[in-house]
Write an enzyme that holds these catalytic residues in place. Sequence first.
Site, mmCIF file in Angstrom:
data_model
loop_
_atom_site.group_PDB
_atom_site.id
_atom_site.type_symbol
_atom_site.label_atom_id
_atom_site.label_comp_id
_atom_site.label_asym_id
_atom_site.label_seq_id
_atom_site.Cartn_x
_atom_site.Cartn_y
_atom_site.Cartn_z
ATOM 1 N N HIS A 332 0.821 -1.219 0.000
ATOM 2 C CA HIS A 332 0.000 0.000 0.000
ATOM 3 C C HIS A 332 0.854 1.269 0.000
ATOM 4 O O HIS A 332 0.329 2.361 -0.224
ATOM 5 C CB HIS A 332 -0.921 0.033 1.226
ATOM 6 C CG HIS A 332 -2.028 -0.970 1.178
ATOM 7 N ND1 HIS A 332 -2.885 -1.097 0.110
ATOM 8 C CD2 HIS A 332 -2.426 -1.917 2.081
ATOM 9 C CE1 HIS A 332 -3.752 -2.065 0.344
ATOM 10 N NE2 HIS A 332 -3.490 -2.584 1.529
ATOM 11 N N ASP A 368 -2.708 -10.659 -2.329
ATOM 12 C CA ASP A 368 -3.278 -10.125 -1.105
ATOM 13 C C ASP A 368 -4.740 -9.755 -1.359
ATOM 14 O O ASP A 368 -5.096 -9.323 -2.464
ATOM 15 C CB ASP A 368 -2.497 -8.886 -0.668
ATOM 16 C CG ASP A 368 -2.873 -8.399 0.720
ATOM 17 O OD1 ASP A 368 -2.095 -8.632 1.648
ATOM 18 O OD2 ASP A 368 -3.952 -7.787 0.868
ATOM 19 N N HIS A 370 -6.383 -7.298 -0.455
ATOM 20 C CA HIS A 370 -6.531 -5.868 -0.733
ATOM 21 C C HIS A 370 -5.686 -5.489 -1.941
ATOM 22 O O HIS A 370 -4.590 -6.023 -2.132
ATOM 23 C CB HIS A 370 -6.098 -5.023 0.470
ATOM 24 C CG HIS A 370 -6.836 -5.335 1.731
ATOM 25 N ND1 HIS A 370 -6.365 -6.244 2.663
ATOM 26 C CD2 HIS A 370 -8.005 -4.868 2.214
ATOM 27 C CE1 HIS A 370 -7.218 -6.319 3.670
ATOM 28 N NE2 HIS A 370 -8.225 -5.500 3.421
ATOM 29 N N ASP A 459 -4.322 -12.799 3.643
ATOM 30 C CA ASP A 459 -5.589 -12.378 4.240
ATOM 31 C C ASP A 459 -6.788 -12.757 3.385
ATOM 32 O O ASP A 459 -7.929 -12.452 3.752
ATOM 33 C CB ASP A 459 -5.591 -10.868 4.537
ATOM 34 C CG ASP A 459 -4.964 -10.049 3.432
ATOM 35 O OD1 ASP A 459 -4.625 -10.621 2.383
ATOM 36 O OD2 ASP A 459 -4.796 -8.832 3.614
#
Length: 609
Positions: A332, A368, A370, A459
């Site tokens: 991120h 991931d 996200h 995740d």
Amino acid sequence: MIVAENCHVNSEHNMVSERVQMSRRTNGEAENSLHNQSDKILCQGFNGRPGNMGSDGIGANPCYDENCGEEKLSGKSSSDVADNLNRNMQPDVISKRLRKQKEMTMQDMYNNPDDYDDDDDDSDWEPLQKQPTIMKWFCINCTMVNMDDVVHCDICGEHKESGILRQGFYASPFSQETGLTQVESEVIERYKGLGSRDSVSGNSTAIGFDERMLLHSEVEMKSHPHPERPDRLRAIAASLATAGIFPGKCYPISAREITQEELQMVHTLEHIEAVELTSHILSSYFTPDTYANEHSARAARLAAGLCADLASAIFSGRMKNGFALVRPPGHHAGVRQAMGFCLHNNAAVAALAAQVAGAKKVLIVDWDVHHGNGTQEIFEQNKSVLYISLHRHEGGKFYPGTGAADEFGSMGAEGYCVNVPWSRGGVGDNDYIFAFQQVVLPIASEFAPDFTIISAGFDAARGDPLGCCDVTPAGYAQMTQMLNALSGGKLLVILEGGYNLRSISSSATAVIKVLLGENPGCELENSIPSKAGLQAVMEVLKIQMKFWPTLGSCFTKLQSQWGPISFESRKKQIKKRRRVVAPLWWKWGRKRLLYHLLYGHLHVKSKGC
């Protein structure tokens, strides 16, 4: 960690308040409340049993209310006294005592308590007892809160005193920390037998890890433990150690802090200095969920340095492949900002390090849950780095909101950014493998990378409290095996997110076993996608086949195979909707409620890596 919530009730204060509110009536005549007495006594607090309470039972001891700042007098009404006396005395005696009581002032009763005697038995009166505190505990596995009267987490089922930090996922989730069972011991011994067969050579799998990265943690716990916590690395390391994989089969890479010059290839100087500034502050935050303490800047430099050195070692042939067991995560972190638990972009640093070592084209696959908005931002105008991300998106409603299928690169690098956005949670192995077969591998094969990096957030694994998806360790192993065939096996896996310790440790271990040459075992070749997964893949193919001609045949084949079925089911849905006639506001309210109920937005606002 245990948090006690005090539910303290002052029984004496409640008793006094109730007595103050009672009015005294004798022989039908209303008597003024004790609040209207002209003679007030100085306010004194209770200390155990009321010391100024006379044997008559009427107290002239006032109570001080901190909320209003006024004095309040406490006592029993004469009607209460009369009721008590009526049971033991004759009518004439009762009348005499009541007349005497009426003539006495509050000051008289206070100074002469023996003149006003009450036969009430207060032997059962007990001093103020502190109410038992309501205890809570946070699950070591998923951080969810539980009441003290249960020993297994209500969310993930992990035992309150689980041994997962000592034995990894090999520890039983149903019992407290004890010795291993016979079955667990046999599994571990099987892997330990393979422990030292590899020598340090180009056939070795390297692991990058440094205990100083464990010092990066949130200083002050808020409502519950932060999901990105040091235990994530501890659980993975414990699993590898228990199985004899690391140390043992894998070669450790010594940690090196990344230099400012290397970081400036990825981030702005202002961003680098902002991260460094945190080393002089006990606790700080870049965003409400992106914390730093005085050790965070070094941990971020170590993580980036390990990733850079692993990339160089693997591409140069000194190592076969590698796994970067690092934190804080990075995908991120953009050119000029830290967010989503991430400080420096480890995958971007590794990609550029591989290019410095001689790689012409680098592939980054980000699984991931996200979207890696930072990695996309860094390379969205770079044709030498192909970025492919599979993530929950839900029309931009899932954190961080970026990563739609029509985000495909810019400034001459169109098509070098590929996003596979899932429209819902619960996506599992079949959808991921299907997307790999139809999108990831065809594009990657046409791109023909010299070096491959996996931004491996776990995740999306089954049981993760933030991702709420359903990928299994076998699914991650299968995806790793598929990517391992690219780039001549020059593959680096970098840890990103993953917040269920059992899920992240078992999944990471499954991936590392593939890096070591073990067959995944469970073949998922003929995966049948869900309807949402199929629609996402079809949408991506329709957009990306403009840039990657090889996808045209895939799109046509899927359209002929799945198109009619998908179209018929959509027509049925439209007919069902037309049968229901309801106001527009009701329809929207219903859809919003179902969305929250189905996808878990009422429980946890999903953020982070």
